[in-house]
Design a protein around this motif. Structure first.
Motif, PDB file in Angstrom:
ATOM      1  N   TRP B  15     -14.275  -5.257  -8.094  1.00 58.17           N
ATOM      2  CA  TRP B  15     -14.789  -4.930  -6.807  1.00 58.17           C
ATOM      3  C   TRP B  15     -14.384  -5.911  -5.719  1.00 58.17           C
ATOM      4  O   TRP B  15     -14.163  -5.514  -4.277  1.00 58.17           O
ATOM      5  CB  TRP B  15     -16.493  -5.072  -6.975  1.00 58.17           C
ATOM      6  CG  TRP B  15     -17.149  -4.976  -5.948  1.00 58.17           C
ATOM      7  CD1 TRP B  15     -17.736  -3.833  -5.188  1.00 58.17           C
ATOM      8  CD2 TRP B  15     -17.768  -6.112  -4.956  1.00 58.17           C
ATOM      9  NE1 TRP B  15     -18.240  -3.976  -3.908  1.00 58.17           N
ATOM     10  CE2 TRP B  15     -18.383  -5.490  -3.866  1.00 58.17           C
ATOM     11  CE3 TRP B  15     -17.555  -7.428  -5.060  1.00 58.17           C
ATOM     12  CZ2 TRP B  15     -18.769  -6.264  -2.877  1.00 58.17           C
ATOM     13  CZ3 TRP B  15     -18.328  -8.070  -4.031  1.00 58.17           C
ATOM     14  CH2 TRP B  15     -18.841  -7.527  -3.088  1.00 58.17           C
ATOM     15  N   LEU B  18     -10.927  -5.038  -4.615  1.00 61.22           N
ATOM     16  CA  LEU B  18     -10.931  -3.653  -3.433  1.00 61.22           C
ATOM     17  C   LEU B  18     -11.517  -3.902  -2.182  1.00 61.22           C
ATOM     18  O   LEU B  18     -11.073  -3.723  -1.229  1.00 61.22           O
ATOM     19  CB  LEU B  18     -11.764  -2.531  -4.263  1.00 61.22           C
ATOM     20  CG  LEU B  18     -11.192  -2.027  -5.513  1.00 61.22           C
ATOM     21  CD1 LEU B  18     -12.071  -1.025  -6.121  1.00 61.22           C
ATOM     22  CD2 LEU B  18      -9.908  -1.129  -5.154  1.00 61.22           C
ATOM     23  N   GLU B  19     -12.608  -5.045  -2.256  1.00 65.27           N
ATOM     24  CA  GLU B  19     -13.354  -5.567  -1.081  1.00 65.27           C
ATOM     25  C   GLU B  19     -12.089  -6.076  -0.297  1.00 65.27           C
ATOM     26  O   GLU B  19     -12.097  -6.137   1.124  1.00 65.27           O
ATOM     27  CB  GLU B  19     -14.482  -6.374  -1.299  1.00 65.27           C
ATOM     28  CG  GLU B  19     -15.387  -6.600  -0.373  1.00 65.27           C
ATOM     29  CD  GLU B  19     -15.855  -5.145   0.416  1.00 65.27           C
ATOM     30  OE1 GLU B  19     -16.353  -5.380   1.316  1.00 65.27           O
ATOM     31  OE2 GLU B  19     -16.027  -4.277  -0.328  1.00 65.27           O
ATOM     32  N   SER B  21      -8.984  -5.874  -0.430  1.00 65.67           N
ATOM     33  CA  SER B  21      -8.002  -4.946   0.183  1.00 65.67           C
ATOM     34  C   SER B  21      -8.428  -4.025   1.147  1.00 65.67           C
ATOM     35  O   SER B  21      -7.783  -3.707   2.029  1.00 65.67           O
ATOM     36  CB  SER B  21      -7.515  -3.948  -1.134  1.00 65.67           C
ATOM     37  OG  SER B  21      -7.275  -2.723  -0.617  1.00 65.67           O
ATOM     38  N   ARG B  22      -9.713  -3.662   1.325  1.00 70.78           N
ATOM     39  CA  ARG B  22     -10.250  -2.820   2.194  1.00 70.78           C
ATOM     40  C   ARG B  22     -10.474  -3.853   3.570  1.00 70.78           C
ATOM     41  O   ARG B  22     -10.128  -3.208   4.363  1.00 70.78           O
ATOM     42  CB  ARG B  22     -11.792  -2.340   1.731  1.00 70.78           C
ATOM     43  CG  ARG B  22     -12.415  -1.421   2.665  1.00 70.78           C
ATOM     44  CD  ARG B  22     -13.807  -1.236   2.347  1.00 70.78           C
ATOM     45  NE  ARG B  22     -14.659  -2.369   2.420  1.00 70.78           N
ATOM     46  CZ  ARG B  22     -15.199  -2.702   3.466  1.00 70.78           C
ATOM     47  NH1 ARG B  22     -15.157  -2.154   4.751  1.00 70.78           N
ATOM     48  NH2 ARG B  22     -15.870  -3.692   3.691  1.00 70.78           N
ATOM     49  N   THR B  23     -10.560  -4.828   3.482  1.00 77.26           N
ATOM     50  CA  THR B  23     -10.752  -5.841   4.393  1.00 77.26           C
ATOM     51  C   THR B  23      -9.278  -5.661   5.270  1.00 77.26           C
ATOM     52  O   THR B  23      -9.224  -5.761   6.677  1.00 77.26           O
ATOM     53  CB  THR B  23     -11.099  -7.220   4.367  1.00 77.26           C
ATOM     54  OG1 THR B  23     -12.313  -7.200   3.219  1.00 77.26           O
ATOM     55  CG2 THR B  23     -11.253  -8.233   5.371  1.00 77.26           C
ATOM     56  N   LYS B  25      -7.294  -3.478   4.936  1.00 74.10           N
ATOM     57  CA  LYS B  25      -6.930  -2.001   5.642  1.00 74.10           C
ATOM     58  C   LYS B  25      -7.689  -1.890   6.802  1.00 74.10           C
ATOM     59  O   LYS B  25      -7.178  -1.460   7.689  1.00 74.10           O
ATOM     60  CB  LYS B  25      -7.587  -1.046   4.477  1.00 74.10           C
ATOM     61  CG  LYS B  25      -7.365   0.551   4.946  1.00 74.10           C
ATOM     62  CD  LYS B  25      -6.237   0.979   4.801  1.00 74.10           C
ATOM     63  CE  LYS B  25      -5.906   2.455   4.883  1.00 74.10           C
ATOM     64  NZ  LYS B  25      -6.310   2.615   6.323  1.00 74.10           N
ATOM     65  N   ASP B  26      -8.944  -2.442   7.065  1.00 78.88           N
ATOM     66  CA  ASP B  26      -9.847  -2.445   8.113  1.00 78.88           C
ATOM     67  C   ASP B  26      -9.012  -3.105   9.421  1.00 78.88           C
ATOM     68  O   ASP B  26      -8.807  -2.854  10.451  1.00 78.88           O
ATOM     69  CB  ASP B  26     -10.850  -2.973   7.963  1.00 78.88           C
ATOM     70  CG  ASP B  26     -12.166  -2.143   7.271  1.00 78.88           C
ATOM     71  OD1 ASP B  26     -11.772  -1.071   7.179  1.00 78.88           O
ATOM     72  OD2 ASP B  26     -13.029  -2.596   6.660  1.00 78.88           O
ATOM     73  N   TYR B 100     -12.456  -8.211  12.678  1.00 77.08           N
ATOM     74  CA  TYR B 100     -11.414  -8.105  11.507  1.00 77.08           C
ATOM     75  C   TYR B 100      -9.953  -8.874  11.838  1.00 77.08           C
ATOM     76  O   TYR B 100      -9.258  -9.085  10.897  1.00 77.08           O
ATOM     77  CB  TYR B 100     -10.962  -6.738  11.245  1.00 77.08           C
ATOM     78  CG  TYR B 100     -12.172  -5.814  10.566  1.00 77.08           C
ATOM     79  CD1 TYR B 100     -13.085  -6.429   9.746  1.00 77.08           C
ATOM     80  CD2 TYR B 100     -12.421  -4.652  10.702  1.00 77.08           C
ATOM     81  CE1 TYR B 100     -14.170  -5.791   9.091  1.00 77.08           C
ATOM     82  CE2 TYR B 100     -13.406  -3.933  10.395  1.00 77.08           C
ATOM     83  CZ  TYR B 100     -14.411  -4.506   9.339  1.00 77.08           C
ATOM     84  OH  TYR B 100     -15.350  -3.921   8.857  1.00 77.08           O
ATOM     85  N   TYR B 146       1.234  -4.642   3.271  1.00 77.41           N
ATOM     86  CA  TYR B 146      -0.100  -4.052   2.712  1.00 77.41           C
ATOM     87  C   TYR B 146      -0.145  -3.425   1.229  1.00 77.41           C
ATOM     88  O   TYR B 146      -0.726  -3.914   0.482  1.00 77.41           O
ATOM     89  CB  TYR B 146      -0.688  -3.044   3.737  1.00 77.41           C
ATOM     90  CG  TYR B 146      -2.082  -2.488   3.115  1.00 77.41           C
ATOM     91  CD1 TYR B 146      -3.147  -3.106   3.144  1.00 77.41           C
ATOM     92  CD2 TYR B 146      -2.017  -1.048   2.834  1.00 77.41           C
ATOM     93  CE1 TYR B 146      -4.435  -2.594   2.523  1.00 77.41           C
ATOM     94  CE2 TYR B 146      -3.288  -0.373   2.547  1.00 77.41           C
ATOM     95  CZ  TYR B 146      -4.252  -1.265   2.314  1.00 77.41           C
ATOM     96  OH  TYR B 146      -5.515  -0.734   1.725  1.00 77.41           O
ATOM     97  N   LYS B 150      -2.145  -5.121  -1.364  1.00 72.97           N
ATOM     98  CA  LYS B 150      -3.226  -4.419  -2.315  1.00 72.97           C
ATOM     99  C   LYS B 150      -3.030  -4.514  -3.602  1.00 72.97           C
ATOM    100  O   LYS B 150      -4.285  -4.664  -4.339  1.00 72.97           O
ATOM    101  CB  LYS B 150      -3.029  -2.800  -1.742  1.00 72.97           C
ATOM    102  CG  LYS B 150      -4.140  -1.943  -2.147  1.00 72.97           C
ATOM    103  CD  LYS B 150      -4.103  -0.702  -1.665  1.00 72.97           C
ATOM    104  CE  LYS B 150      -4.959   0.309  -2.381  1.00 72.97           C
ATOM    105  NZ  LYS B 150      -4.650   1.676  -1.883  1.00 72.97           N
TER     106      LYS B 150
END
Lengths: 288, 169
Positions: B15, B18-19, B21-23, B25-26, B100, B146, B150
């Protein structure tokens, strides 16, 4: 918010605070100059009610607020010497950068004159009923600078409109209507106003699209204004305009106005004499 | 019991990865959106010049997320123009709304506020062009990094949790 309050909202904060403690209803103009005390104009005379000294940042702040932080939108009018802010005309003075075909830009702005527009209904109603009540002929309103020409022009438009004339108003500096997205000053129910456009362009636009009987414009200063007036007269449209002069002799001393008088368009001269409440309005027929 | 602890550890590590990685991506999306915003503003200003507040309103309609919130905040604070300079308004809105972005990226977009609205049109257009180029460079670089980032974001916490499990055994 009235025009004086709008002007005060532009002032340096210290000066604005001082102004709020005095009666500002009679103020005609604010004069802001870098390195000097701010001045107010009362009855045509400058007075300095504050001891603060205007800084460059105060001028920049006024310009930024007046242009909505969009200098590029006011660039053309700044090059013409003014900024229009919600119906207030802000005269600007600074260093002009010239190029071959005219002014390129104005930088290092060092002084501002913020004029408060005024509406005085009925100031020339007696004169109007004596000279123009039955029929209107092209009229030139003259006075020295700050003499109240714009106020009289506004009032004449309103009264002519009340006589059911279709009056087309070319309001180059948005001083006549002085609107801020609202109705602005009362120019009469039969008046159509085109604003923020040079007089020569605007008058032709009105002529083509609005079928005016009279076209009103403030401050004839350029040769193209005179050309436009000649065209309007040739199309049977009456003209109501203003010029800086104290009388007919004054007009004749300047080439531009001699050309204007030679056109024989204007039949009446409306003279404003005196200052403040002591103004006198006189009309005379122009003899060729 | 140990198995359950391991599963929970793995899940939380996953988690977290992923979080992270999401940051990223954002941030990538925001960089793209902000660089597109400068392009939009540039083309609008060069095509039909309008005031900065009107420009921001128009741009807000075609954007979403943090970029939209940033533009709306600028529009709202423009009402206080005079009490605060446009440069200050722009800079504060950048800091408050474009969260971000890192300080380097924020610096680029903040610097745009120094010339926006204050100079003649050609200078503003040039400043926007430069800003857009710099942001696009940043975006391109981040985009290339990225996929690896990731993988790293997921692999590192998972490896760490496996090592902890081995130590526990």
């Amino acid at each position: 918010m009235n025009y004086t309050e709008k002007a005060i909202s532009l002032m340096p904060p210290e000066f604005a605070r001082e102004l709020r403690s005095i009666d500002t209803s009679e103020i005609e103009e604010f004069r802001i100059r870098i390195g000097r005390r701010p001045a107010v104009v009362l009855q045509g005379k400058e007075r300095m009610p504050s001891s603060m000294i205007v800084r460059k940042k105060d001028i920049n702040r006024i310009i930024e607020k007046a242009t909505g932080a969009s200098y590029h939108m006011a660039e053309h009018s700044i090059n013409e010497g003014y900024i229009n802010y919600s119906g207030l005309r802000i005269g600007v003075c600074g260093r002009v950068n010239m190029q071959k075909d005219g002014i390129h830009s104005m930088g290092k702005i060092n002084s501002l004159a913020i004029r408060i527009p005024a509406e005085h209904k009925g100031i020339c109603s007696e004169l109007f009923s004596n000279y123009f009540a039955k029929s209107f002929e092209s009229t030139l309103i003259v006075s020295p600078p700050g003499g109240g020409k714009t106020t009289v022009l506004r009032e004449m438009c309103r009264m002519l409109s009340a006589k059911a004339y279709r009056v087309g108003v070319v309001d180059e500096r948005n001083e006549l209507l002085a609107d801020d997205g609202d109705a602005g000053f009362d120019l009469g129910e039969h008046s159509d106003v085109i604003s923020c456009v040079p007089k020569a362009f605007g008058s032709m636009m009105l002529l083509r699209s609005m079928n005016p009987e009279i076209i009103a414009m403030d401050e004839i200063t350029k040769a193209e204004d005179i050309e436009a007036i000649a065209q309007l007269a040739g199309c049977g449209v009456k003209v109501l305009a203003t010029a800086h002069a104290s009388g007919i002799e004054d007009l004749k001393t300047r080439l531009l106005y001699r050309q204007l008088l030679d056109l024989d368009v204007f039949k009446f001269l409306l003279k404003i004499q005196g200052q403040g409440r002591n103004r006198i309005y006189k009309a005379e027929r122009i003899m060729k | 019991m140990r198995m359950l602890a391991f599963v929970l550890m793995m899940l939380s590590a996953l988690w977290f990865g992923l979080e992270l990685s999401r940051t990223q991506k954002d941030r990538l999306d925001l960089l793209y959106s902000v660089s597109k915003l400068t392009d939009f503003m540039r083309s609008e200003l060069s095509g039909r010049p309008c005031g900065i507040d009107e420009l921001c309103k128009k741009a807000a309609e075609t954007n979403s997320g943090q970029t939209q919130r940033f533009l709306i905040a600028v529009c709202n604070k423009m009402k206080d123009l005079g009490d605060e300079s446009f440069r200050g308004i722009w800079s504060n809105c950048c800091k408050e709304e474009l969260q971000y972005l890192n300080s380097d990226e924020l610096g680029i977009i903040t610097a745009l506020g120094d010339s926006l609205g204050s100079f003649e049109l050609s200078s503003q257009l040039l400043a926007m062009e430069n800003c857009s180029k710099e942001l696009k460079n940043k975006y391109q670089k981040l985009k290339e990094e990225y996929p690896n980032n990731k993988k790293l974001c997921i692999a590192l916490p998972c490896t760490a949790s496996c090592m902890i499990l081995l130590l526990m055994i």
